[in-house]
Design a protein around this motif. Structure first.
Motif, PDB file in Angstrom:
ATOM      1  N   ILE A 108       0.816  -1.220   0.000  1.00 51.88           N
ATOM      2  CA  ILE A 108       0.000   0.000   0.000  1.00 51.88           C
ATOM      3  C   ILE A 108       0.848   1.268   0.000  1.00 51.88           C
ATOM      4  O   ILE A 108       0.425   2.316  -0.492  1.00 51.88           O
ATOM      5  CB  ILE A 108      -1.015  -0.002   1.176  1.00 51.88           C
ATOM      6  N   GLY A 109       2.072   1.185   0.483  1.00 44.42           N
ATOM      7  CA  GLY A 109       2.966   2.345   0.472  1.00 44.42           C
ATOM      8  C   GLY A 109       3.328   2.808  -0.919  1.00 44.42           C
ATOM      9  O   GLY A 109       3.821   3.932  -1.100  1.00 44.42           O
ATOM     10  N   LYS A 110       3.073   1.989  -1.915  1.00 46.78           N
ATOM     11  CA  LYS A 110       3.337   2.406  -3.295  1.00 46.78           C
ATOM     12  C   LYS A 110       2.377   3.493  -3.745  1.00 46.78           C
ATOM     13  O   LYS A 110       2.624   4.146  -4.758  1.00 46.78           O
ATOM     14  CB  LYS A 110       3.303   1.202  -4.240  1.00 46.78           C
ATOM     15  N   THR A 111       1.302   3.725  -2.971  1.00 42.47           N
ATOM     16  CA  THR A 111       0.444   4.872  -3.277  1.00 42.47           C
ATOM     17  C   THR A 111       1.201   6.172  -3.031  1.00 42.47           C
ATOM     18  O   THR A 111       0.901   7.187  -3.657  1.00 42.47           O
ATOM     19  CB  THR A 111      -0.852   4.855  -2.436  1.00 42.47           C
ATOM     20  N   GLU A 112       2.186   6.144  -2.146  1.00 42.79           N
ATOM     21  CA  GLU A 112       3.012   7.318  -1.864  1.00 42.79           C
ATOM     22  C   GLU A 112       4.301   7.328  -2.690  1.00 42.79           C
ATOM     23  O   GLU A 112       4.969   8.354  -2.778  1.00 42.79           O
ATOM     24  CB  GLU A 112       3.346   7.378  -0.374  1.00 42.79           C
ATOM     25  N   HIS A 113       4.654   6.196  -3.244  1.00 42.31           N
ATOM     26  CA  HIS A 113       5.864   6.061  -4.076  1.00 42.31           C
ATOM     27  C   HIS A 113       5.472   5.335  -5.372  1.00 42.31           C
ATOM     28  O   HIS A 113       5.869   4.197  -5.596  1.00 42.31           O
ATOM     29  CB  HIS A 113       6.953   5.300  -3.313  1.00 42.31           C
TER      30      HIS A 113
ATOM     31  N   GLU B  43       3.738   1.105   6.138  1.00 46.31           N
ATOM     32  CA  GLU B  43       3.534   0.868   7.569  1.00 46.31           C
ATOM     33  C   GLU B  43       3.028   2.143   8.243  1.00 46.31           C
ATOM     34  O   GLU B  43       2.062   2.115   9.019  1.00 46.31           O
ATOM     35  CB  GLU B  43       4.829   0.387   8.218  1.00 46.31           C
ATOM     36  N   ARG B  44       3.656   3.282   7.943  1.00 51.87           N
ATOM     37  CA  ARG B  44       3.216   4.565   8.521  1.00 51.87           C
ATOM     38  C   ARG B  44       1.777   4.888   8.120  1.00 51.87           C
ATOM     39  O   ARG B  44       0.979   5.328   8.954  1.00 51.87           O
ATOM     40  CB  ARG B  44       4.139   5.703   8.079  1.00 51.87           C
ATOM     41  N   LEU B  45       1.462   4.682   6.854  1.00 55.31           N
ATOM     42  CA  LEU B  45       0.112   4.974   6.360  1.00 55.31           C
ATOM     43  C   LEU B  45      -0.925   4.157   7.123  1.00 55.31           C
ATOM     44  O   LEU B  45      -1.941   4.692   7.576  1.00 55.31           O
ATOM     45  CB  LEU B  45       0.041   4.673   4.860  1.00 55.31           C
ATOM     46  N   LEU B  46      -0.670   2.859   7.278  1.00 59.89           N
ATOM     47  CA  LEU B  46      -1.637   1.999   7.975  1.00 59.89           C
ATOM     48  C   LEU B  46      -1.738   2.361   9.447  1.00 59.89           C
ATOM     49  O   LEU B  46      -2.843   2.397  10.012  1.00 59.89           O
ATOM     50  CB  LEU B  46      -1.269   0.532   7.794  1.00 59.89           C
ATOM     51  N   LEU B  47      -0.603   2.640  10.085  1.00 59.70           N
ATOM     52  CA  LEU B  47      -0.640   3.036  11.503  1.00 59.70           C
ATOM     53  C   LEU B  47      -1.441   4.325  11.679  1.00 59.70           C
ATOM     54  O   LEU B  47      -2.215   4.454  12.635  1.00 59.70           O
ATOM     55  CB  LEU B  47       0.779   3.210  12.043  1.00 59.70           C
ATOM     56  N   SER B  48      -1.295   5.259  10.728  1.00 56.62           N
ATOM     57  CA  SER B  48      -2.018   6.536  10.820  1.00 56.62           C
ATOM     58  C   SER B  48      -3.524   6.349  10.654  1.00 56.62           C
ATOM     59  O   SER B  48      -4.293   7.228  11.046  1.00 56.62           O
ATOM     60  CB  SER B  48      -1.502   7.533   9.775  1.00 56.62           C
TER      61      SER B  48
END
Length: 187
Positions: free
Chosen positions: A64-69, A85-90
């Motif tokens: 899912i972090g590929k939405t930011e990269h 990981e940051r996105l999901l934790l947020s």
């Protein structure tokens, strides 16, 4: 390998993050591999304590972090791991589940759970990639837990991985047919 609906929470998180169709398709394919591995585990090692729900969730959202990269959708890179990981934790996802974003690419690090390894293995085998070190690590973990000889566990694991690797070209082509840009962005 059939595409099996990802957990509702995973689908919602991907949609909320603006995941492009290719990323959603990738999550579907990795999730399908995870479901097949979990079915094999349930059949061959029925008493093995494994959090199947966590594996299914992790397989669906690990990238899912590929939405930011977004450059990492079509090229190499590992920035998406910590970002995911940051996105999901947020978004309130428990750390043990958000962690799959960070652990799937670094499966050989100390402290990886069987669930982490199964997500990593699913992320490889859906496309037909065989990673000897990862497979041997999974074999050792299963052999220890089941108190079986490693060769016996590997023979069975190898069979299921060969089956899962079949059709990889079709799955890769399926994923490639999906747009890299989110809907409505013209890409």
């Amino acid at each position: 390998m059939d595409v099996i609906a990802v957990p509702d929470e995973a689908a919602r998180l991907l949609a909320d993050a603006g995941a492009p169709p290719r990323l959603v398709a990738h999550g579907d394919l990795v999730h399908g591999a995870a479901v097949a591995l979990l079915a094999w585990l349930a059949d061959r090692h029925p008493g093995l304590p494994v959090d199947a729900g966590a594996v299914r969730f992790g397989a669906a959202v690990h990238d899912i972090g590929k939405t930011e990269h977004p450059g990492e959708l079509t090229g190499p890179g590992r920035l998406h791991e910590a970002a995911g990981e940051r996105l999901l934790l947020s978004r309130g996802v428990p750390a043990r589940l958000a962690g799959f974003c960070a652990t799937h690419g670094d499966w050989s690090a100390e402290g990886r759970t069987l669930e982490d390894l199964l997500v990593s293995l699913s992320d490889k085998i859906w496309k037909g990639a065989r990673v000897e070190g990862l497979e041997l690590l999974v074999t050792r973990r299963l052999a220890e837990a089941a108190e079986l000889p490693a060769w016996e566990v590997f023979a069975s694991l190898d069979d299921v991985l060969r089956e899962l690797a079949d059709g990889a070209d079709a799955r890769l082509a399926h994923q490639a047919r999906h747009a890299v840009a989110p809907p409505g962005t013209g890409g």
